[in-house]
Each structure stands twice: as C-alpha cells, then as structure tokens.
Design an enzyme around this catalytic site. Structure first.
Site, PDB file in Angstrom:
ATOM      1  N   ARG A 195      33.999  15.082  28.791  1.00 58.30           N
ATOM      2  CA  ARG A 195      34.139  15.573  30.297  1.00 58.30           C
ATOM      3  C   ARG A 195      35.418  15.952  31.168  1.00 58.30           C
ATOM      4  O   ARG A 195      35.780  15.892  32.051  1.00 58.30           O
ATOM      5  CB  ARG A 195      33.322  14.306  30.972  1.00 58.30           C
ATOM      6  CG  ARG A 195      31.903  14.091  30.776  1.00 58.30           C
ATOM      7  CD  ARG A 195      31.214  13.130  31.556  1.00 58.30           C
ATOM      8  NE  ARG A 195      29.965  13.056  31.333  1.00 58.30           N
ATOM      9  CZ  ARG A 195      29.510  12.015  30.465  1.00 58.30           C
ATOM     10  NH1 ARG A 195      30.472  11.167  30.047  1.00 58.30           N
ATOM     11  NH2 ARG A 195      28.344  11.960  30.119  1.00 58.30           N
ATOM     12  N   LYS A 249      41.262  30.054  34.808  1.00 58.48           N
ATOM     13  CA  LYS A 249      40.020  30.340  34.440  1.00 58.48           C
ATOM     14  C   LYS A 249      39.607  30.403  32.927  1.00 58.48           C
ATOM     15  O   LYS A 249      40.774  30.738  31.920  1.00 58.48           O
ATOM     16  CB  LYS A 249      39.756  31.773  34.899  1.00 58.48           C
ATOM     17  CG  LYS A 249      39.641  32.099  36.046  1.00 58.48           C
ATOM     18  CD  LYS A 249      39.267  33.801  36.339  1.00 58.48           C
ATOM     19  CE  LYS A 249      38.984  34.056  37.929  1.00 58.48           C
ATOM     20  NZ  LYS A 249      38.869  35.352  38.198  1.00 58.48           N
ATOM     21  N   GLU A 257      49.011  44.735  33.360  1.00 54.57           N
ATOM     22  CA  GLU A 257      48.858  43.535  34.148  1.00 54.57           C
ATOM     23  C   GLU A 257      50.117  43.287  35.006  1.00 54.57           C
ATOM     24  O   GLU A 257      49.987  42.597  36.024  1.00 54.57           O
ATOM     25  CB  GLU A 257      48.265  42.288  33.429  1.00 54.57           C
ATOM     26  CG  GLU A 257      46.873  42.587  32.874  1.00 54.57           C
ATOM     27  CD  GLU A 257      45.603  42.444  33.593  1.00 54.57           C
ATOM     28  OE1 GLU A 257      45.955  42.190  34.838  1.00 54.57           O
ATOM     29  OE2 GLU A 257      44.680  42.438  33.060  1.00 54.57           O
ATOM     30  N   LYS A 265      51.139  35.678  40.783  1.00 54.78           N
ATOM     31  CA  LYS A 265      49.500  35.047  40.488  1.00 54.78           C
ATOM     32  C   LYS A 265      49.603  33.576  41.057  1.00 54.78           C
ATOM     33  O   LYS A 265      48.611  33.207  41.743  1.00 54.78           O
ATOM     34  CB  LYS A 265      49.352  35.099  38.950  1.00 54.78           C
ATOM     35  CG  LYS A 265      47.852  34.470  38.817  1.00 54.78           C
ATOM     36  CD  LYS A 265      47.407  34.934  37.694  1.00 54.78           C
ATOM     37  CE  LYS A 265      45.950  34.321  37.512  1.00 54.78           C
ATOM     38  NZ  LYS A 265      45.094  34.786  36.426  1.00 54.78           N
ATOM     39  N   GLU A 305      38.651  31.706  44.014  1.00 52.94           N
ATOM     40  CA  GLU A 305      38.041  32.955  44.055  1.00 52.94           C
ATOM     41  C   GLU A 305      36.905  33.087  45.359  1.00 52.94           C
ATOM     42  O   GLU A 305      35.800  33.717  44.846  1.00 52.94           O
ATOM     43  CB  GLU A 305      37.868  33.944  42.814  1.00 52.94           C
ATOM     44  CG  GLU A 305      37.788  35.375  42.800  1.00 52.94           C
ATOM     45  CD  GLU A 305      37.683  36.047  41.530  1.00 52.94           C
ATOM     46  OE1 GLU A 305      38.383  35.670  40.533  1.00 52.94           O
ATOM     47  OE2 GLU A 305      36.698  36.882  41.589  1.00 52.94           O
ATOM     48  N   ARG A 342      41.772  35.719  45.724  1.00 54.74           N
ATOM     49  CA  ARG A 342      42.163  35.853  44.500  1.00 54.74           C
ATOM     50  C   ARG A 342      41.368  37.231  43.682  1.00 54.74           C
ATOM     51  O   ARG A 342      41.838  37.460  42.687  1.00 54.74           O
ATOM     52  CB  ARG A 342      41.560  34.584  43.549  1.00 54.74           C
ATOM     53  CG  ARG A 342      41.719  34.540  42.227  1.00 54.74           C
ATOM     54  CD  ARG A 342      41.535  33.156  41.517  1.00 54.74           C
ATOM     55  NE  ARG A 342      41.869  33.327  40.108  1.00 54.74           N
ATOM     56  CZ  ARG A 342      42.071  32.164  39.407  1.00 54.74           C
ATOM     57  NH1 ARG A 342      41.837  31.172  39.719  1.00 54.74           N
ATOM     58  NH2 ARG A 342      42.623  32.378  38.281  1.00 54.74           N
ATOM     59  N   ASN A 366      41.757  41.385  40.816  1.00 54.47           N
ATOM     60  CA  ASN A 366      40.670  42.406  39.864  1.00 54.47           C
ATOM     61  C   ASN A 366      41.043  43.622  40.157  1.00 54.47           C
ATOM     62  O   ASN A 366      40.021  44.573  39.792  1.00 54.47           O
ATOM     63  CB  ASN A 366      39.310  41.858  40.093  1.00 54.47           C
ATOM     64  CG  ASN A 366      38.984  40.471  40.013  1.00 54.47           C
ATOM     65  OD1 ASN A 366      39.564  39.926  38.866  1.00 54.47           O
ATOM     66  ND2 ASN A 366      38.147  39.862  40.582  1.00 54.47           N
ATOM     67  N   HIS A 404      39.889  46.389  37.701  1.00 51.20           N
ATOM     68  CA  HIS A 404      38.890  45.898  36.539  1.00 51.20           C
ATOM     69  C   HIS A 404      37.368  46.250  36.819  1.00 51.20           C
ATOM     70  O   HIS A 404      36.821  46.121  35.894  1.00 51.20           O
ATOM     71  CB  HIS A 404      39.096  44.289  36.934  1.00 51.20           C
ATOM     72  CG  HIS A 404      40.324  43.574  36.294  1.00 51.20           C
ATOM     73  ND1 HIS A 404      41.575  43.900  36.680  1.00 51.20           N
ATOM     74  CD2 HIS A 404      40.303  42.649  35.454  1.00 51.20           C
ATOM     75  CE1 HIS A 404      42.609  43.381  36.111  1.00 51.20           C
ATOM     76  NE2 HIS A 404      41.700  42.573  35.116  1.00 51.20           N
ATOM     77  N   HIS A 446      36.300  47.371  33.326  1.00 50.01           N
ATOM     78  CA  HIS A 446      35.487  46.417  32.687  1.00 50.01           C
ATOM     79  C   HIS A 446      34.036  47.385  32.184  1.00 50.01           C
ATOM     80  O   HIS A 446      33.851  47.298  31.226  1.00 50.01           O
ATOM     81  CB  HIS A 446      34.595  45.371  33.348  1.00 50.01           C
ATOM     82  CG  HIS A 446      35.539  44.067  33.390  1.00 50.01           C
ATOM     83  ND1 HIS A 446      35.415  42.980  34.251  1.00 50.01           N
ATOM     84  CD2 HIS A 446      36.566  43.772  32.552  1.00 50.01           C
ATOM     85  CE1 HIS A 446      36.237  42.240  33.900  1.00 50.01           C
ATOM     86  NE2 HIS A 446      37.017  42.393  32.983  1.00 50.01           N
ATOM     87  N   HIS A 484      41.698  45.570  26.743  1.00 49.26           N
ATOM     88  CA  HIS A 484      41.541  45.382  28.159  1.00 49.26           C
ATOM     89  C   HIS A 484      42.493  45.847  29.081  1.00 49.26           C
ATOM     90  O   HIS A 484      42.054  46.524  30.064  1.00 49.26           O
ATOM     91  CB  HIS A 484      41.507  43.584  28.330  1.00 49.26           C
ATOM     92  CG  HIS A 484      41.525  43.244  29.454  1.00 49.26           C
ATOM     93  ND1 HIS A 484      40.333  43.408  30.341  1.00 49.26           N
ATOM     94  CD2 HIS A 484      42.483  42.734  30.540  1.00 49.26           C
ATOM     95  CE1 HIS A 484      40.674  42.765  31.755  1.00 49.26           C
ATOM     96  NE2 HIS A 484      41.676  42.461  31.674  1.00 49.26           N
TER      97      HIS A 484
END
Ligand code: GLY
Length: 382
Positions: A130, A152, A194, A235, A245, A249, A253, A256, A260, A274
């Site tokens: 946990r 993330k 990035e 960041k 987010e 936040r 992206n 992106h 993506h 990426h």
C-alpha cells in the site's frame, strides 16, 4: 552568459509539497552521492534498484557501490528495455521481485533509468504494501527534466498509454548530468524538446538563452546543469501549485496532444521518439496559435527555427515514412487526438500560446478548424 557558468557543486531544487516535499539534486557525478543521501534520508533502510539492461550496463555497479559504501543493502531488479516493460506483466514482475527482495514499508525502491523505468518502478512502489517510498535517479535528459519530477507513475493498458497509474511523489531525485554522456545524440535531442518546452510555455528569457547556448548544453558544459535546473525549477513550481493536474499542470502538455497522436500513428516505434513528437507538436501548437491570431507568425517561426537548429524534427514531413502511411490522413490524426486521455467529453483541449513564453489552456477548440489546419500542414511541401 555561458562563459560565466562553471561545473559547480550540486544544485538543489525544492519541490514544495508540504509534508511530501522533496529535493532534486542536480550536478555532474551526483550518482556517487546516492548512498550517502539515502543513508541520511532513511537510516537503516534496505533498497532495491529497478533498472533496465542498458542502464545497468553503464550505471548499476556505480549505484550499488555508492550504496555499499554507505552500508546500505540493495537488491537489483532488471527489466526489459522500452515502453513494452510498462505493462501488467512488467508490473507483476517488478512487484514480485520487490516482495522477494523483502522491501518493506520503511524501505526504499530506487528507479535508476529513463521514463519507462521511473514510471514502472514508481507505480510498483505506490502499490507495494500500500505504498513504499521511492527515489528517482533519472538517466535520460527527458526523465531528468520531466518524468522523474512530479509524481506521475503508471503503466500502459492495451487500450492506451499511461491509463493505469498513481500520483506517487518520490522522496528524492538525483539528476547526475554526467550519465547523459552515454545517451545517443538522438535520445539527447529528443529530451531537449522537453527542455525547450519550459521556455516556450513559461519563460521567454530561458528560451532566448537556449537559442544562444543549446550547443554548449549538448556538449555537456555547465550550461547543461543550468538548463536541467531551470527546467526542474519550472516543473517544480507548477507541480507544487497543481499536483493533481486540475488546472495549470496541463500546461506541461504543450505539444503533447498533437505529439501523442503522431506517436500513436507511428505505432509508438523508433520512427518517432516521444520528445520528437513533442517537438513537432509544439511547432503545430505554435502555428495553430498564430492561425487563431494569438501570437504572430514570426513567434511561431521562432519556435520552429530553434527546434530545427537543435536537430529536432519540426514538421510532419520530417517523420520517417511520412508519405507511406496513415500519417497523411487528417481524419485519422483527429481520431487519435480524440482518444487522447487529455480530451474531455469529445472536445479538443489544446495548450496554445498567447505569447512566446506564455501558454494557456484552450478548451473546446473547434474540431473542424483543427482538421482544416492539419490538412494544410499535411500538404506542406518541405
Ligand atoms: N509530463 C507532464 C506532467 O508531469 O504533468
């Protein structure tokens, strides 16, 4: 400005998240300090290092030696390379190995690797017993400036990227800029997209600095530490204001949504890394912003020119095999964008620019407008 930069001692960037705050330690040869830092953070803890084969070849022994010198017991968990490791099966393998290594609640998981290792090890740590704490030791530029910071973690579902995961902040990030020396130039450039993103989305002065100094950063001078630290600071500031987010936040992206879709259209293969998808996506976002009258055509061209100067692909036509496949189909790209998890109730949300250095979230962009825009870009002659 570069002439005044020196390789210095560690730069520390604080991620201010209250009782889950942590430091990002940036500098050359910081991997050697891993053991001492872990010992100071969690005296008596056992550790397990999760890494992949290539990173293990270059850096695992150094990491283990540092832990051993600090008297810290460690196990090694070596996963397959690449996005294919971020699956249910990959998660099962890592979790079982951590249980077998008797990693308990007060112990630490150490993610030594790029974004895939960080996401996978971080998610395994989030669910093991946990929740066990973890340390990120990012070994790619992309992971140092983006994925290792902000908590993330996750794996892919057969139905899409990063669809299973948890927010689980690391307790420490060690970004050793010397480990980037073993990256291929292409991997380094992809991570650089990035870095440039932080300038484009929130800091025009940094973008201007990158225009002047990016070559030094690629060579590994102190400009590299400055750029990694500036990116991490940007960041960290956003994450500390909007960890989950729910708002700003999403600015991270930038590039992106298009990116993506392009990654998906190329089968998440080596045809488009990426960061390369993000570079093309950022140029498209800047051009769409110009089309909507939000920035000038010159500013959009400036974004494109800098990324191209850094050796990144910036146009759809730069993608290997562009003409042969579905990449030329605006409707197929629209469908892929509609599947992106950042899309809400079928409406397209874009991160666009209201100035170079100031990104904004624009919900409900008219799909027909985006389709026409893409058609025009797909028809562009190089
Ligand atoms: N890579 C985007 C984020 O961490 O939110």
């Amino acid at each position: 400005m570069t002439a005044t930069l020196k390789h210095s001692d560690a730069i520390t960037v604080d991620v201010a998240l209250g009782d889950r705050a942590y430091d990002i330690i940036i500098g050359r040869d910081m991997l050697a300090s891993l053991g001492a830092r872990v010992a100071a953070l969690r005296p008596g803890a056992r550790t397990a290092i999760v890494t992949d084969r290539t990173v293990a070849k270059h850096w695992l022994e150094k990491a283990e030696a540092s832990l051993a010198a600090a008297g810290i017991a460690t196990a090694r968990v070596i996963v397959d390379e690449g996005e294919g490791a971020k699956t249910y099966a990959g998660l099962e393998r890592v979790s079982e190995a951590l249980i077998a290594a008797r990693i308990e609640r007060n112990d630490l998981v150490i993610a030594l690797g790029g974004g895939v290792v960080g996401d996978l090890a971080g998610f395994a740590a989030a669910i093991l017993r946990r929740g066990v704490d973890f340390v990120q030791v990012p070994t790619s530029l992309l992971a140092q400036v983006d994925s290792s910071v902000g908590g993330k973690t996750g794996i892919n579902s057969p139905q899409g990227k990063n669809l299973l995961g948890a927010f689980h902040q690391p307790v420490l990030v060690i970004a050793d800029t010397a480990v980037l020396d073993t990256l291929s130039p292409r991997q380094f450039r992809a991570g650089y997209a990035e870095v440039a993103k932080y300038g484009v989305l929130g800091d025009e002065a940094f973008f201007t600095w990158l225009e002047k100094n990016h070559a030094d950063l690629f060579k590994g001078s102190a400009a590299r530490e400055y750029a990694v630290a500036t990116s991490c600071r940007a960041k960290a500031a956003i994450v500390s204001r909007d960890e989950r987010e729910t708002g700003e936040r999403a600015l991270l992206n930038l590039g992106h949504t298009f990116g993506h879709a392009l990654e998906a259209a190329t089968g998440f293969s080596d045809r488009l890394f990426h960061g390369e998808g993000v570079a093309i996506g950022m140029v498209l976002a800047a051009e769409l912003s110009a089309e909507l009258g939000m920035i000038s055509g010159q500013d959009a061209a400036r974004v494109q020119r800098h990324l191209a100067d850094a050796g990144l692909p910036t146009h759809l036509q730069d993608i290997a095999g562009f003409a042969q496949e579905g990449l030329t189909d605006a409707d197929a790209l629209m469908t892929l964008m509609a599947q992106d998890k950042k899309v809400k109730r079928g409406k397209l949300t874009f991160i666009l620019l209201e100035a170079l250095g100031r990104a904004v979230i624009v919900p409900d962009v008219e799909p027909a407008l985006v389709r026409d825009f893409l058609k025009e870009k797909l028809a562009r002659k190089k």
